[in-house]
Design a protein around this motif. Structure first.
Motif, PDB file in Angstrom:
ATOM      1  N   LYS A   1       0.833  -1.190   0.000  1.00  0.00           N
ATOM      2  CA  LYS A   1       0.000   0.000   0.000  1.00  0.00           C
ATOM      3  C   LYS A   1       0.871   1.245   0.000  1.00  0.00           C
ATOM      4  O   LYS A   1       1.917   1.282   0.637  1.00  0.00           O
TER       5      LYS A   1
ATOM      6  N   GLU B   1       1.763   5.138   0.838  1.00  0.00           N
ATOM      7  CA  GLU B   1       1.686   5.886   2.098  1.00  0.00           C
ATOM      8  C   GLU B   1       0.323   6.585   2.207  1.00  0.00           C
ATOM      9  O   GLU B   1      -0.271   6.629   3.278  1.00  0.00           O
ATOM     10  N   GLU B   2      -0.170   7.069   1.089  1.00  0.00           N
ATOM     11  CA  GLU B   2      -1.469   7.750   1.088  1.00  0.00           C
ATOM     12  C   GLU B   2      -2.593   6.773   1.443  1.00  0.00           C
ATOM     13  O   GLU B   2      -3.482   7.107   2.229  1.00  0.00           O
ATOM     14  N   GLN B   3      -2.549   5.568   0.868  1.00  0.00           N
ATOM     15  CA  GLN B   3      -3.560   4.559   1.180  1.00  0.00           C
ATOM     16  C   GLN B   3      -3.511   4.181   2.650  1.00  0.00           C
ATOM     17  O   GLN B   3      -4.550   3.991   3.284  1.00  0.00           O
ATOM     18  N   GLN B   4      -2.314   4.059   3.195  1.00  0.00           N
ATOM     19  CA  GLN B   4      -2.177   3.719   4.603  1.00  0.00           C
ATOM     20  C   GLN B   4      -2.735   4.827   5.493  1.00  0.00           C
ATOM     21  O   GLN B   4      -3.377   4.555   6.498  1.00  0.00           O
ATOM     22  N   THR B   5      -2.502   6.070   5.113  1.00  0.00           N
ATOM     23  CA  THR B   5      -3.009   7.207   5.873  1.00  0.00           C
ATOM     24  C   THR B   5      -4.531   7.235   5.850  1.00  0.00           C
ATOM     25  O   THR B   5      -5.171   7.444   6.881  1.00  0.00           O
ATOM     26  N   VAL B   6      -5.115   7.001   4.684  1.00  0.00           N
ATOM     27  CA  VAL B   6      -6.573   6.988   4.552  1.00  0.00           C
ATOM     28  C   VAL B   6      -7.166   5.864   5.402  1.00  0.00           C
ATOM     29  O   VAL B   6      -8.159   6.070   6.108  1.00  0.00           O
ATOM     30  N   LYS B   7      -6.544   4.697   5.354  1.00  0.00           N
ATOM     31  CA  LYS B   7      -7.037   3.572   6.141  1.00  0.00           C
ATOM     32  C   LYS B   7      -6.947   3.887   7.633  1.00  0.00           C
ATOM     33  O   LYS B   7      -7.879   3.619   8.387  1.00  0.00           O
ATOM     34  N   LYS B   8      -5.839   4.460   8.060  1.00  0.00           N
ATOM     35  CA  LYS B   8      -5.664   4.805   9.472  1.00  0.00           C
ATOM     36  C   LYS B   8      -6.726   5.818   9.911  1.00  0.00           C
ATOM     37  O   LYS B   8      -7.322   5.676  10.971  1.00  0.00           O
ATOM     38  N   GLU B   9      -6.969   6.830   9.073  1.00  0.00           N
ATOM     39  CA  GLU B   9      -7.983   7.831   9.396  1.00  0.00           C
ATOM     40  C   GLU B   9      -9.360   7.189   9.515  1.00  0.00           C
ATOM     41  O   GLU B   9     -10.140   7.515  10.411  1.00  0.00           O
TER      42      GLU B   9
END
Length: 128
Positions: free
Chosen positions: A14, A16-24
């Motif tokens: 994934k 970094e952007e996808q990981q950030t969206v998932k975390k949010e």
């Protein structure tokens, strides 16, 4: 040459952007469930504790996941997701402690695992 052997699909890492969206998204879900718990909307808080434990586990916030799963088991001593995930979490924490050469923490999580196994056995005996 096996005929029916499937090739495993390789998962793309994934971004970094996808990981950030998932975390949010996970954090939003956590806030929703914590609000429900704080408002006391449900008489049975066990599903809320389990969901919070699962969400924190997915976020890799193992201490919070353990906290909520232990709350769940304290409310209702039934074998289920809280039990199975706690076993995994205690093993993760024990491994981290072992890698850090923290023998006291290793012993602590071994003891927690033993207590959980005893609780599991007691629960099975009660339901026989």
């Amino acid at each position: 040459m096996p005929f029916f052997k499937r090739k495993k699909q390789e998962q793309q890492p994934k971004t970094e952007e996808q990981q950030t969206v998932k975390k949010e998204h996970l954090l939003e879900e956590i806030e929703t469930y914590q609000n429900r718990l704080a408002n006391g909307d449900n008489e049975d808080s066990v599903p809320l504790f389990n969901m919070l434990g699962s969400l924190y586990f997915e976020l890799e916030d193992y201490d919070q996941a353990i906290h909520f799963y232990e709350q769940s088991i304290e409310q209702k001593k039934a074998i289920g997701k809280a039990f199975t995930d706690l076993v995994k979490l205690y093993n993760v924490k024990r491994k981290q402690a072992s890698n850090a050469k923290d023998h006291q923490a290793v012993q602590y999580y071994l003891q927690k695992s033993d207590e959980l196994m005893k609780l599991t056995k007691d629960s099975i005996r009660e339901n026989m």
